[in-house]
Design a protein around this motif. Structure first.
Motif, short mmCIF file in Angstrom:
data_model
loop_
_atom_site.label_atom_id
_atom_site.label_comp_id
_atom_site.label_asym_id
_atom_site.label_seq_id
_atom_site.Cartn_x
_atom_site.Cartn_y
_atom_site.Cartn_z
N PRO A 87 34.35 39.26 37.97
CA PRO A 87 35.05 37.97 38.05
C PRO A 87 36.03 37.92 39.21
CG PRO A 87 35.98 39.31 36.29
CD PRO A 87 34.81 40.07 36.83
N LYS B 204 39.01 34.98 40.81
CA LYS B 204 39.66 33.69 40.56
C LYS B 204 39.67 32.86 41.84
CE LYS B 204 42.94 33.50 37.54
NZ LYS B 204 44.25 33.60 36.83
N LYS B 205 39.22 31.61 41.75
CA LYS B 205 39.19 30.72 42.90
C LYS B 205 40.52 30.00 43.05
CE LYS B 205 35.35 28.68 43.94
NZ LYS B 205 34.19 27.76 43.96
N ASN C 111 41.25 26.95 42.71
CA ASN C 111 41.51 25.94 41.67
C ASN C 111 41.80 26.56 40.30
OD1 ASN C 111 39.01 26.87 40.88
ND2 ASN C 111 37.91 24.96 41.35
N GLY C 112 41.89 27.91 40.25
CA GLY C 112 42.21 28.59 39.00
C GLY C 112 41.00 28.98 38.18
N GLN C 113 39.82 28.47 38.54
CA GLN C 113 38.60 28.81 37.81
C GLN C 113 38.15 30.24 38.18
OE1 GLN C 113 35.85 25.65 38.84
NE2 GLN C 113 36.26 24.59 36.92
N THR C 114 37.52 30.89 37.22
CA THR C 114 36.98 32.24 37.45
C THR C 114 35.47 32.16 37.59
OG1 THR C 114 38.78 33.26 36.20
CG2 THR C 114 36.81 34.57 36.50
N VAL C 115 34.96 32.76 38.67
CA VAL C 115 33.52 32.80 38.90
C VAL C 115 33.08 34.25 39.03
CG1 VAL C 115 33.45 30.53 40.01
CG2 VAL C 115 33.82 32.56 41.40
#
Length: 304
Positions: free
Chosen positions: A28, A30-31, A33-37
């Motif tokens: 994982p 964290k981008k 924008n706070g999203q985890t990819v």
């Protein structure tokens, strides 16, 4: 109005895939924008290979002045967000100027890439690796697509790993010796030690051991230091007696640690410290700080 909006839509969809993407470990990240990819994990000297697929939208053709893919290693300071310093830059030209009428696939390969630094997301700085595809166009603007990937490098156990022995005290009031079993730890290690009370003439409330991360960015007068307390471990509650010995056993695995990073490309450093904190009954604090070195063993695959 709808016609005008359509005129500014990109003429094609660009996607990037890794050759062994399905079988490679995903971790994982964290981008912004706070999203985890989830992104694939590599290490230095591995080959980065895959495909770039360009698919024109229905009824459109893509006029271009060339297609290229770049592999970039970048450092971004958050006080200068958007400006990246490239420490690694490789490029492959995928296509000469022309038109694309239908889905087109371009294989690419960057063999045995030197990626000396780990991916890092800190308080004031980040280090990232990214594939960047550019479909170069004139008046209508180039089309750019990014695909990040993670890099972690591993280190063997150090051949010399001395213990840490130090003293802390207040004249005629307090004299403590503390000892940690070594000075270099891997990310899943256990800190073992002992604390000896040689003289105690003040009333103690408690004693804690903290793990602190210190991130330094910039240089000279522009250096910015950010310190985080990542872990706090109570060693003792109450006042010890003279001659008492307190054992230390602190597991590192539960905490969000990275390897120590020293002067990465003259841009930033990340160091770790053990901070021994004593608090007396009048809430006065006494502390002693000692740097430790953290490294990633091959078995530390689940750590960041």
């Amino acid at each position: 109005m709808n016609y005008l909006l359509g005129a500014f839509k990109p003429a094609c969809n660009v996607s990037i895939t890794f050759t062994d993407g399905k079988n490679r470990k995903q971790v994982p990240i964290k981008k912004d924008n706070g999203q985890t990819v989830m992104n694939p994990l590599f290490q230095s000297q591995e080959t980065i290979a895959g495909k770039v697929i360009i698919e024109p939208y229905q009824g459109k053709k893509v006029e271009h002045n060339g297609v290229k893919v770049e592999l970039l290693g970048q450092i971004e300071m958050y006080f200068d967000r958007g400006n990246f310093y490239d420490f690694t830059s490789l490029v492959r030209e995928l296509d000469v100027p022309g038109d694309i009428y239908e889905r087109k696939t371009y294989p690419f390969e960057f063999p045995t890439v030197e990626m000396p630094y780990d991916t890092y997301n800190g308080v004031n700085v980040r280090l990232r690796y990214v594939l960047k595809v550019t479909v170069t166009r004139g008046y209508s603007g180039s089309i750019v697509e990014y695909q990040e990937f993670m890099v972690r490098n591993y280190a063997p156990p150090p051949p010399i790993n001395n213990s840490i022995k130090m003293e802390v005290g207040i004249e005629d009031c307090l004299h403590i010796e503390f000892e940690y079993n070594k000075s270099k730890y891997h990310l899943k290690d256990v800190i073992l030690g002992k604390i000896y009370f040689l003289l105690v003439r003040i009333k103690m409330k408690n004693m804690d051991l903290e793990i602190r991360r210190r991130e330094s960015t910039g240089a000279g007068a522009n250096t910015h230091v950010e310190t985080e307390t990542l872990a706090k471990f109570e060693l003792m509650d109450g006042t010890p007696v003279r001659g008492e010995s307190i054992p230390v056993r602190l597991f590192l695995a539960p905490y969000d640690l990275t390897p120590t990073h020293r002067n990465i490309n003259n841009k930033f450093s990340v160091k770790y410290y053990l901070n021994l904190v004593l608090v007396d009954e009048e809430d006065r604090r006494y502390f002693k700080q000692q740097e430790i070195t953290l490294y990633r063993l091959k078995a530390d695959t689940s750590s960041v």
